[in-house]
Design an enzyme around this catalytic site. Sequence first.
Site, PDB file in Angstrom:
ATOM      1  N   CYS A  98       0.815  -1.224   0.000  1.00 18.73           N
ATOM      2  CA  CYS A  98       0.000   0.000   0.000  1.00 18.73           C
ATOM      3  C   CYS A  98       0.845   1.268   0.000  1.00 18.73           C
ATOM      4  CB  CYS A  98      -0.935   0.012   1.204  1.00 18.73           C
ATOM      5  SG  CYS A  98      -2.061  -1.393   1.276  1.00 18.73           S
ATOM      6  N   HIS A 361      -9.464   2.953  -2.013  1.00 15.60           N
ATOM      7  CA  HIS A 361      -8.055   2.630  -1.801  1.00 15.60           C
ATOM      8  C   HIS A 361      -7.547   1.881  -3.032  1.00 15.60           C
ATOM      9  CE1 HIS A 361      -4.332   1.417  -0.145  1.00 15.60           C
ATOM     10  NE2 HIS A 361      -4.733   0.528   0.753  1.00 15.60           N
TER      11      HIS A 361
END
Length: 410
Positions: A98, A361
Site C-alpha cells: 500500500c 483505496h
Amino acid sequence: MPHPSPSAGGLPGRGPLIVAALRTPLARAGTALRDVAVHDLLAPVLRGLVDRSGVPESLLADVVVGNAAGGGGNLARLAALTAGLPESLPGVTVDRQCGSGLDAIVLACRLAQAGAGEAYLAGGAESISTAPARGRRLADGSLEFYRRAQHAPLREGEPEPGDPDMGFAAETVAREAGVTRERQDALALRSHTLALAAASSGAYDGELVAVRAAGGVLVGEDNGPRARLDAKLLSRFPAAFVSGGTVTAGNSCFDADGAAAVLVATGEAVHALALPVGSAALEFLGAQTVGVDPRRLGLGAAAAAERLLGGLGVGVEDLAAVEFNEAFAGQVLACTDRLGLVGERLDAVLNTDGGALALGHAYGASGAVSVVRLLARAQSLPEGSLVLAMISSAGGLGTAALFRTATARA
C-alpha cells in the site's frame, strides 16, 4: 496556522520540489475503470504531467512507479512508452504494497537530492479489476491459486502467518486503542461529506486527468462518495470481520482502480518549466519508513511519523495539512490519537477534502494520491507551511514524508 520557520528544528535547506501532480479519477473496482489495464491508467497521468508542466523530456532522468497487485514486469517502463515518452527514458517499479506510491515519490526525491538527475516522474498505479490471478507451483507441477502474498513468516505453533488480513488487524488496532464504533462511523461520514463538498466546489478539478474506458466512455469523476450516507445508515452495518466487532463495510475503505503521479524537479530544472507564476510546490524535507508488528500493521504510519517528526524537531501542532490514507477508520483514529492529532486540530488539518473511506483505496496508488492532494491543498496555504503524507502497509510497515510549501515560480 503555526509552522516552524525554515531554520526551526534543524530542517534542511532547499530540497527537490514537487511542482506538478495529477491523478485519474478513483473508481470502485469492477465499475467505471474495470476494463482499463494498469499501464493505460498511468500513461495519461504521465503524459499530462509532461504536457502541463512543459518539462523538456530530455531533462527527465527516470520514471519511478509503485504497484502492489500487478502482474510483474516493469509497469513504469511500459506506462512511459505507452505515454509516448522517449525510448531512452528508463523506468523502475517499486513494491512496498500500500505504501508503494508514496515510497516511489520519496525515492525520486532522494535521487534528485543526491544529484542523480534533474527531473523525475514518480507515483503509483493500481488496477485491481484487471490484476492477474496469483498462483504458486506445487511439487507435482499443478497451480495453487491464492488471494494475496504472504508478508510475514509462519511462526511455530501458529496456524497462520503473523500478518492477518487487514480487516482483522484493523479490529485488533481499534480494540487495543479503545476506538469506539461511533468514532469510526463519524470519521467515515466526515470523509464522504468532505469529498462530496470538494467535488462540488471544484477542489479536485485541477488534479484530475480523464481516462478513456471501454466503449470510448470518458471517465472524469470519482465514483465512490455517497450522498445518501448518514449516521443512521452507518449504524446499521454489521461487523465485517469479527463477531461483535466495530469495523464494518461502512467505516472501511473499498478497493479502487486509479493512478497518480508527480513531477519532481531540482531547482535548476524548475527554471526550464512552463509553470504559471506563483504556482505552489512542495519542497521535500525528509521521509521515514518503519516496521511494526505485522498483526498491528495499521500502526505503521504513526510509528513512521513519530520517527520522522521527532528527528526533525517538528510537532504535530506545526503541521498545516496531513494526508493519511483512510484504509480503516479505526486504524486512522488509533494513529492520530497516538500522535496527538485530535479534536478541532484533526478536523482542521486531516484529509480536509475527504479520503479513502469515500474515494477508495487503489493500493499502490494511494500514497501518491496523498501527495497529489497535498499539492492541491498547498495552493491555499502560506508559503513555508509544513505538510505530511503518511500511509500504513501490509506486513507491518508505515511510511511518512514531510514537505514544506513553496513557490515553484515566483
